[in-house]
Design a protein around this motif. Structure first.
Motif, PDB file in Angstrom:
ATOM      1  N   VAL A 184      -3.636  13.392  37.218  1.00  0.00           N
ATOM      2  CA  VAL A 184      -2.087  14.053  38.153  1.00  0.00           C
ATOM      3  C   VAL A 184      -1.071  15.362  37.400  1.00  0.00           C
ATOM      4  N   GLY A 185      -0.751  13.371  36.139  1.00  0.00           N
ATOM      5  CA  GLY A 185       1.033  13.610  35.701  1.00  0.00           C
ATOM      6  C   GLY A 185       0.175  15.171  34.447  1.00  0.00           C
ATOM      7  N   SER A 186      -0.599  14.452  33.998  1.00  0.00           N
ATOM      8  CA  SER A 186      -1.113  15.419  32.787  1.00  0.00           C
ATOM      9  C   SER A 186      -0.652  17.144  33.204  1.00  0.00           C
ATOM     10  N   MET A 187      -1.278  17.556  34.581  1.00  0.00           N
ATOM     11  CA  MET A 187      -1.476  18.722  34.879  1.00  0.00           C
ATOM     12  C   MET A 187       0.112  18.933  35.237  1.00  0.00           C
ATOM     13  N   TRP A 188       0.684  18.135  35.613  1.00  0.00           N
ATOM     14  CA  TRP A 188       1.878  18.137  35.863  1.00  0.00           C
ATOM     15  C   TRP A 188       3.110  18.881  34.803  1.00  0.00           C
ATOM     16  N   GLY A 219       1.899  19.829  31.868  1.00  0.00           N
ATOM     17  CA  GLY A 219       1.038  20.706  31.113  1.00  0.00           C
ATOM     18  C   GLY A 219       0.519  20.122  30.032  1.00  0.00           C
ATOM     19  N   ASP A 220      -0.176  18.739  30.146  1.00  0.00           N
ATOM     20  CA  ASP A 220      -0.360  18.052  29.118  1.00  0.00           C
ATOM     21  C   ASP A 220      -1.873  18.705  29.015  1.00  0.00           C
ATOM     22  N   VAL A 221      -2.759  19.731  28.444  1.00  0.00           N
ATOM     23  CA  VAL A 221      -4.259  19.809  28.644  1.00  0.00           C
ATOM     24  C   VAL A 221      -5.146  19.549  28.290  1.00  0.00           C
ATOM     25  N   TYR A 222      -4.523  18.592  26.649  1.00  0.00           N
ATOM     26  CA  TYR A 222      -5.789  18.109  25.848  1.00  0.00           C
ATOM     27  C   TYR A 222      -6.606  16.694  27.103  1.00  0.00           C
ATOM     28  N   VAL A 223      -5.440  16.392  27.671  1.00  0.00           N
ATOM     29  CA  VAL A 223      -5.763  15.169  28.258  1.00  0.00           C
ATOM     30  C   VAL A 223      -6.246  15.316  29.310  1.00  0.00           C
ATOM     31  N   THR A 224      -5.022  16.748  29.993  1.00  0.00           N
ATOM     32  CA  THR A 224      -6.636  16.764  31.101  1.00  0.00           C
ATOM     33  C   THR A 224      -7.623  16.987  31.346  1.00  0.00           C
ATOM     34  N   ALA A 225      -8.152  17.871  30.106  1.00  0.00           N
ATOM     35  CA  ALA A 225      -9.158  19.149  29.917  1.00  0.00           C
ATOM     36  C   ALA A 225     -10.266  17.681  29.138  1.00  0.00           C
ATOM     37  N   THR A 226      -9.701  16.555  28.560  1.00  0.00           N
ATOM     38  CA  THR A 226     -10.805  15.222  28.606  1.00  0.00           C
ATOM     39  C   THR A 226     -10.982  14.583  29.757  1.00  0.00           C
ATOM     40  N   PHE A 227     -10.829  14.368  30.268  1.00  0.00           N
ATOM     41  CA  PHE A 227     -10.213  13.453  31.496  1.00  0.00           C
ATOM     42  C   PHE A 227     -11.979  14.144  32.664  1.00  0.00           C
ATOM     43  N   MET A 228     -10.874  15.536  32.948  1.00  0.00           N
ATOM     44  CA  MET A 228     -11.588  16.675  33.377  1.00  0.00           C
ATOM     45  C   MET A 228     -13.786  16.748  32.959  1.00  0.00           C
ATOM     46  N   LEU A 229     -13.695  16.778  31.364  1.00  0.00           N
ATOM     47  CA  LEU A 229     -14.718  16.815  30.834  1.00  0.00           C
ATOM     48  C   LEU A 229     -15.879  15.459  30.864  1.00  0.00           C
ATOM     49  N   VAL A 230     -14.752  13.897  30.899  1.00  0.00           N
ATOM     50  CA  VAL A 230     -15.737  12.706  31.127  1.00  0.00           C
ATOM     51  C   VAL A 230     -16.050  13.199  32.685  1.00  0.00           C
ATOM     52  N   LEU A 231     -14.909  13.289  33.235  1.00  0.00           N
ATOM     53  CA  LEU A 231     -16.212  12.947  34.803  1.00  0.00           C
ATOM     54  C   LEU A 231     -16.730  14.383  34.842  1.00  0.00           C
ATOM     55  N   SER A 232     -16.973  15.728  34.411  1.00  0.00           N
ATOM     56  CA  SER A 232     -18.351  16.361  34.312  1.00  0.00           C
ATOM     57  C   SER A 232     -19.623  15.876  33.226  1.00  0.00           C
ATOM     58  N   ALA A 233     -18.800  15.071  31.989  1.00  0.00           N
ATOM     59  CA  ALA A 233     -19.945  13.710  31.769  1.00  0.00           C
ATOM     60  C   ALA A 233     -20.308  13.050  32.934  1.00  0.00           C
ATOM     61  N   THR A 234     -19.645  12.278  33.597  1.00  0.00           N
ATOM     62  CA  THR A 234     -20.170  11.127  34.502  1.00  0.00           C
ATOM     63  C   THR A 234     -21.167  11.325  35.489  1.00  0.00           C
ATOM     64  N   LEU A 235     -21.592  13.122  35.466  1.00  0.00           N
ATOM     65  CA  LEU A 235     -22.129  13.804  36.896  1.00  0.00           C
ATOM     66  C   LEU A 235     -23.763  14.007  36.451  1.00  0.00           C
ATOM     67  N   ILE A 236     -23.342  14.431  34.565  1.00  0.00           N
ATOM     68  CA  ILE A 236     -25.197  14.808  34.364  1.00  0.00           C
ATOM     69  C   ILE A 236     -25.673  13.294  33.818  1.00  0.00           C
ATOM     70  N   VAL A 237     -24.321  12.564  33.513  1.00  0.00           N
ATOM     71  CA  VAL A 237     -25.279  11.034  32.810  1.00  0.00           C
ATOM     72  C   VAL A 237     -26.487  10.929  34.269  1.00  0.00           C
ATOM     73  N   GLY A 238     -24.803  10.691  35.482  1.00  0.00           N
ATOM     74  CA  GLY A 238     -25.357   9.869  36.637  1.00  0.00           C
ATOM     75  C   GLY A 238     -26.971  10.858  37.599  1.00  0.00           C
ATOM     76  N   ASN A 239     -27.119  12.159  37.191  1.00  0.00           N
ATOM     77  CA  ASN A 239     -27.639  13.029  37.613  1.00  0.00           C
ATOM     78  C   ASN A 239     -29.182  12.214  36.603  1.00  0.00           C
ATOM     79  N   ILE A 240     -29.457  12.443  35.378  1.00  0.00           N
ATOM     80  CA  ILE A 240     -30.474  12.101  34.412  1.00  0.00           C
ATOM     81  C   ILE A 240     -30.575  10.440  34.708  1.00  0.00           C
ATOM     82  N   ILE A 241     -29.613   9.642  35.099  1.00  0.00           N
ATOM     83  CA  ILE A 241     -30.445   7.944  35.363  1.00  0.00           C
ATOM     84  C   ILE A 241     -31.523   7.932  36.541  1.00  0.00           C
TER      85      ILE A 241
END
Length: 335
Positions: free
Chosen positions: A289-293, A295-317
């Motif tokens: 929330v703070g990074s989006m507020w 405009g710290d784009v790389y922090v936001t993008a990395t966290f969202m990418l991590v959440l996406s990766a957890t979805l993929i890893v969770g499906n593989i598991i």
């Protein structure tokens, strides 16, 4: 089994790449960037004129590449991740994004895993109890609990708990993992107890929502399984009702919940994010929330990418667990 896993991992790579493109584009879609935050800070707190603040903001944009076209910014970001493991530099925290993620992600994952384990164990147990006592007062009570867990917003539960803790129990330290006296102290049993005292509301809220879903699915699927022909055959052979339920019905009723593990980790993470924002805990939620507020784009993008990766890893598991439980899935995957 190895081939089954290899196929799942290989197919996940292009999905993760597409998700990174979509995530980066969505984050950059709103007008403005971190230079606008700098301009407003210079004007509101530094007393600079608009022209002076704008000049410094434009210089900052050029220095950090924020003036480059969006595709170039994305390529530079992804190239750094693939070639150097560099997720970029946080403009707000003024340090590598990997450090920001490394500070907050382990705490978030630990909370999410604890909530997930509790929600799974309690929810499955409640589902078995409710299904084997269908239409009794116990079934009605547990169904009410499940209904509340599925419908009451988590942020509302968090606000209610904050109100009770602050105004009725005079609790002042609700925005940290430890009390002040344990902040830099080495780990001990007392420090662990202090940690539990600070994080129990987050664990309780996320677990409550998770067990509600697990219970509903387990109850419904177990009721269908108990009426299956092979269960009736087991009863006809003289097996006790407990043996029929636990040895024959429950393992087969677990299939939907195992498949649910593919999305449960991101679900638990988002549940933690909602409550952590209310309690201002130093986890992933407030950082996103703070990074989006600002405009710290790389922090936001990395966290969202991590959440996406957890979805993929969770499906593989989930695929691996389901393949281990049901050979038909493994054979369908080409193993």
């Amino acid at each position: 089994m190895f081939r089954f896993l290899l196929v799942r991992v290989t197919s996940a790579i292009p999905v993760l790449l597409v998700l990174s493109v979509v995530t980066f584009a969505i984050i950059q879609a709103p007008p403005g960037d971190y230079s606008d935050y700098i301009r407003s800070q210079l004007i509101n707190q530094g007393g600079a004129s608009f022209e002076e603040a704008d000049a410094q903001a434009q210089a900052y944009r050029k220095e950090h590449g924020l003036d480059q076209p969006l595709p170039i910014q994305y390529v530079n970001w992804v190239t750094g991740i693939v070639t150097r493991g560099d997720f970029g530099h946080s403009l707000y925290y003024n340090k590598p994004v990997a450090d920001v993620v490394g500070e907050r992600l382990p705490r978030t994952l630990a909370l999410a895993l604890v909530c997930h384990i509790l929600a799974s164990v309690i929810g499955i147990a409640f589902g078995v109890i409710a299904a084997t006592r269908q239409y009794s007062w116990i079934d009605s009570l547990l169904s009410t609990v499940s209904f509340l867990g599925m419908t009451v917003p988590r942020f509302l539960m968090a606000l209610i708990i904050v109100y009770i803790l602050v105004f009725h129990f005079n609790v002042s330290e609700i925005n940290s993992f430890h009390s002040a006296r344990y902040g830099g102290a080495p780990w001990s049993f007392d420090k662990f107890v202090d940690l539990v005292k600070h994080v129990w509301p987050v664990v309780a809220i996320a677990t409550f929502g998770g067990l509600a879903y697990n219970m509903r699915v387990m109850r419904g699927n177990l009721l269908d399984t108990l009426n299956a022909q092979y269960v009736e055959t087991a009863r006809a052979k003289g097996l006790s009702e407990g043996a029929v339920v636990m040895r024959h019905a429950v393992p087969n009723a677990l299939h939907p919940l195992i498949m649910y593990q593919g999305v449960v980790l991101p679900y638990m993470l988002t549940g933690e994010i909602e409550t952590a924002i209310i309690f201002a805990l130093p986890t992933v939620g407030p950082a996103i929330v703070g990074s989006m507020w600002v405009g710290d784009v790389y922090v936001t993008a990395t966290f969202m990418l991590v959440l996406s990766a957890t979805l993929i890893v969770g499906n593989i598991i989930a695929d691996m667990l389901l393949a281990a439980l049901d050979p038909r899935v493994r054979m369908g995957g080409g193993a």
